[in-house]
Design an enzyme around this catalytic site. Sequence first.
Site, PDB file in Angstrom:
ATOM      1  CG  HIS A 234      -2.083  -1.249   0.896  1.00 21.34           C
ATOM      2  ND1 HIS A 234      -2.386  -2.068   1.758  1.00 21.34           N
ATOM      3  CD2 HIS A 234      -2.840  -1.108  -0.256  1.00 21.34           C
ATOM      4  CE1 HIS A 234      -3.554  -2.669   1.522  1.00 21.34           C
ATOM      5  NE2 HIS A 234      -3.706  -2.082   0.009  1.00 21.34           N
TER       6      HIS A 234
ATOM      7  CD  GLU B 250     -13.787  -3.341  -4.659  1.00 21.76           C
ATOM      8  OE1 GLU B 250     -12.427  -3.306  -4.680  1.00 21.76           O
ATOM      9  OE2 GLU B 250     -14.002  -4.523  -5.105  1.00 21.76           O
TER      10      GLU B 250
ATOM     11  CG  ASP C  44     -16.920  -2.038 -14.637  1.00 28.64           C
ATOM     12  OD1 ASP C  44     -15.582  -2.119 -14.819  1.00 28.64           O
ATOM     13  OD2 ASP C  44     -17.276  -2.610 -15.862  1.00 28.64           O
ATOM     14  N   GLY C  45     -15.003  -0.039 -12.611  1.00 24.42           N
ATOM     15  CA  GLY C  45     -14.070   0.937 -12.622  1.00 24.42           C
ATOM     16  C   GLY C  45     -13.821   1.190 -14.020  1.00 24.42           C
TER      17      GLY C  45
ATOM     18  CG  ASP D 136      -5.077  -2.149  -4.595  1.00 20.97           C
ATOM     19  OD1 ASP D 136      -4.604  -3.008  -4.911  1.00 20.97           O
ATOM     20  OD2 ASP D 136      -5.563  -1.723  -3.456  1.00 20.97           O
ATOM     21  CB  SER D 137      -6.769  -4.853 -10.155  1.00 23.92           C
ATOM     22  OG  SER D 137      -5.355  -5.188 -10.791  1.00 23.92           O
TER      23      SER D 137
ATOM     24  CG  ASP E  25      -3.141 -12.522  -9.438  1.00 27.11           C
ATOM     25  OD1 ASP E  25      -2.692 -11.437  -9.036  1.00 27.11           O
ATOM     26  OD2 ASP E  25      -3.070 -13.430  -8.942  1.00 27.11           O
TER      27      ASP E  25
END
Length: 276
Positions: A65, A109, A140-141, A158-159, A161
């Site tokens: 972070h 998010e 949905d980003g 910041d997702s 995989d």
Amino acid sequence: MRLIENWFSERYSDNLQLSFRIKDQLMSVKTDYQRIDVFDTYDYGKLLAIDGTVQMCEYDEFVYHEMITLVPLHFAGKRAKKALIIGGGDGGAATQLSKAGVGNIINVEIDSHVVQVCERFFPELTGTFHKQGVKLLIQDGIKYLRETQEKFDVIIVDSTDPEGPAEGLFGKSFYSDARKKLNEGGVFVTQSGSPYYQPKATKMAYDGLKSVFKHVRPYTAFIPTYPSGFWSFTLAYDSDIQEPVEASITGKYFNSDVLRGCFLLPQFVKDLIGTT
Ligand code: AG3
């Protein structure tokens, strides 16, 4: 005497896994997007897993972070007032940005359950969502970024995989939408996987960003609980930013040495992304 031991393992391949001995499984929920689990581990504190992959645990979340927020912040410089986080429903990235004094944070998010679960088990991180100047949107980003009228000094991805809901967050069209939503001097950053175990993710981020941005700079950090422990992030921007060499914030991992050193890449990573 305890006769039965419980373990949670993240499986990297048929032949390799990382296992945590656990005291308890605190939560397990299957949402429309993914499966979320929280474990109480012996040495690593509480641990959040999504689809069986470690997202964060109390022991080392500060590394990820700090590195996903403080590096781009130093490149965006003193102007950085407004930030967008895509993903990050655990509140860890928002917490670091807020601590660093960024007054205006939008966190998008996709899965409300991530936030709900983390509100329950990691309230010291999600508490940031309730601060003034911090806005949490469950959306949905990719769609948000395409449609928003807002512009940002820093955009952070910041997702999880790049399989499942996060796949589009590693695509060129998403990167090009992100570029359009950056202010002058703004910077974009994404987590880009382990160059050892997820070379495709690292390369996909690099190649995709390179086709859109003038400057693309991968950097790395040591995160013990992620695959291989050797993790990459990729920074991208258009302005000819003077590279920062002094950290104006010292974290638990981040400092001036790390700011300068994190961009030094081992040869196999350079070979992977095709730089010299
Ligand atoms: N997001 C990046 C985690 C990727 C980990 N991958 C894995 N364990 N295979 C972390 C979310 C923390 N805010």
